[in-house]
Write an enzyme that holds these catalytic residues in place. Sequence first.
Site, mmCIF file in Angstrom:
data_model
loop_
_atom_site.group_PDB
_atom_site.id
_atom_site.type_symbol
_atom_site.label_atom_id
_atom_site.label_comp_id
_atom_site.label_asym_id
_atom_site.label_seq_id
_atom_site.Cartn_x
_atom_site.Cartn_y
_atom_site.Cartn_z
ATOM 1 N N LYS A 72 46.723 42.500 40.728
ATOM 2 C CA LYS A 72 45.852 42.630 41.899
ATOM 3 C C LYS A 72 45.781 44.057 42.440
ATOM 4 C CE LYS A 72 46.489 37.825 43.354
ATOM 5 N NZ LYS A 72 45.079 37.413 43.316
ATOM 6 N N ALA B 17 40.431 39.221 36.256
ATOM 7 C CA ALA B 17 41.069 39.701 37.480
ATOM 8 C C ALA B 17 42.069 38.668 37.990
ATOM 9 C CB ALA B 17 40.011 39.977 38.536
ATOM 10 N N THR C 170 37.877 29.881 39.737
ATOM 11 C CA THR C 170 38.606 28.609 39.725
ATOM 12 C C THR C 170 37.804 27.510 40.418
ATOM 13 O OG1 THR C 170 39.727 29.252 41.764
ATOM 14 C CG2 THR C 170 40.850 29.745 39.692
ATOM 15 N N SER D 187 36.115 33.142 45.254
ATOM 16 C CA SER D 187 37.463 32.603 45.423
ATOM 17 C C SER D 187 37.432 31.498 46.468
ATOM 18 C CB SER D 187 38.429 33.697 45.877
ATOM 19 O OG SER D 187 39.657 33.115 46.266
ATOM 20 N N ASN E 154 33.536 39.813 43.871
ATOM 21 C CA ASN E 154 34.095 38.461 43.903
ATOM 22 C C ASN E 154 33.642 37.749 45.177
ATOM 23 O OD1 ASN E 154 35.620 36.142 43.850
ATOM 24 N ND2 ASN E 154 37.563 37.159 43.452
ATOM 25 N N GLY F 82 42.575 27.066 34.174
ATOM 26 C CA GLY F 82 43.105 26.556 32.923
ATOM 27 C C GLY F 82 42.189 25.522 32.302
ATOM 28 N N LYS G 240 30.836 37.695 40.379
ATOM 29 C CA LYS G 240 31.682 36.587 39.907
ATOM 30 C C LYS G 240 31.409 35.345 40.744
ATOM 31 C CE LYS G 240 36.268 35.418 38.235
ATOM 32 N NZ LYS G 240 37.600 35.941 37.894
#
Length: 347
Positions: A69, A65, A254, A182, A179, A275, A224
Site C-alpha cells: 500500500k 494493488a 473485491t 473499494s 480506485n 479470491g 478500477k
Amino acid sequence: MSEKFLYALARPFLFAIDPEAAHNLTLHALRRAASLGWTSAIAKPAHDPRTVMGITFPNPVGLAAGLDKDGAYIDGLATLGFGFIEVGTVTPHAQPGNPLPRMFRLPQANAIINRMGFNNGGVDAFVSNVQASRFYQNKEGILGLNIGKNADTPIERAVDDYLICLEKVYPYASYVTVNISSPNTKNLRQLQGASELDALLAQLKEAQQRLADQHQRYVPIALKIAPDIDTEQIQTIAQALLRHKMDGVIATNTTINREAVKNMKHAEEAGGLSGAPVFASSNAVIRALKAELGDALPIIGVGGILSGTDAQAKIAAGASLVQLYTGLIYRGPALIRECAAALRAPT
C-alpha cells in the site's frame, strides 16, 4: 531451490499466524532478501511483451494493488517475475484504516475477506518510497500507482483527494489507477453512479492534460471498478469512460456478495471478498465491458486467478492484461510464472 518448493515450506507457518501479520512478515522478508541480493535469480520477468494504454509491458501478468500500500516493497516484489507492479491505494493524508482484525482467510474457498480501509502513510511518504526504489530509479519496469480518497473526506469532495494524489504521483507513474470501488471506504462506490462518475472523470482528464503538458509526458489513467454492478451500471461506466477518453479500466475489485462462501467460517465478516469466489462475477463484468468498449479501451482483468487456466479465461473474456493478489497467498509466486506461460503469445 524453486520458489514453489520454498513457498510450500513457508505456507504452513504463514497460515498458522494472523493473516495481516503474515502479510507484513512476507513483505519484510522479501525486501530484506532483495536488499541482500538473495532474490536476484528467483524469476526474471517472462519476455512476452504486450502494448496496452500506449505502454509496452514485458509480459501480461501484473501485481494488483493492495499488497504494497505504501510502495515500500517495490524492489522485493520486482524480483518475482511480474510484467508490471501496481502499488497503493494511497490517499492524500496518512490514515490507520479500520480496526484490527481486518483480514480473514477462507481456505476452503481459496478466498480472503479484508476490510483494511485504505491504511497508508499518505501520498508524500508514498512518493518518497517510490523515488527511493531501485525499480523506479533504474527504470526497470512498469509501475502503476493506485490512488483513493481519505475516509474522512466527504464523498461530495472526493474529487479533491483524487486530484491531490494525481498531481503528486503523476511524475513517477507508468500509469495511474483511480480506485472508486473499494467496499471498505464509506460511500466510495457511489462514485460509480452516472453523475458522480461524469464529474470525477471530467476533472481527472483535465488535470491529466495539464500534467502531461507540464511534465512533457502522458501518463495513462485507468479506473478500477467493482464486480457488484448490473448491466445498466456497466453500460453507464463504459459510456463515461469513452466519453471522457479515459485510457483503461481494471475489472474488478473485491465483492460484497457472500453467496459462494455461505456458512463458512468468517463468511459474515464485513469487507471485500477476493479470491476464487469473485472469479465468475469478475469475468462477467469483463465480458460485458468488452461488449460495450470493443477495442476502444483496454481492460485489465483481476479477480480470482489461481491458475494459468484462470488467467487464460480472463483474456478470453476480453482482458488485455491480468493482475494477481489473493492467488499469490494460496499458490505462492510460482503462480506468476504459471500464468505467464499460459498466456504466452504463439511465436
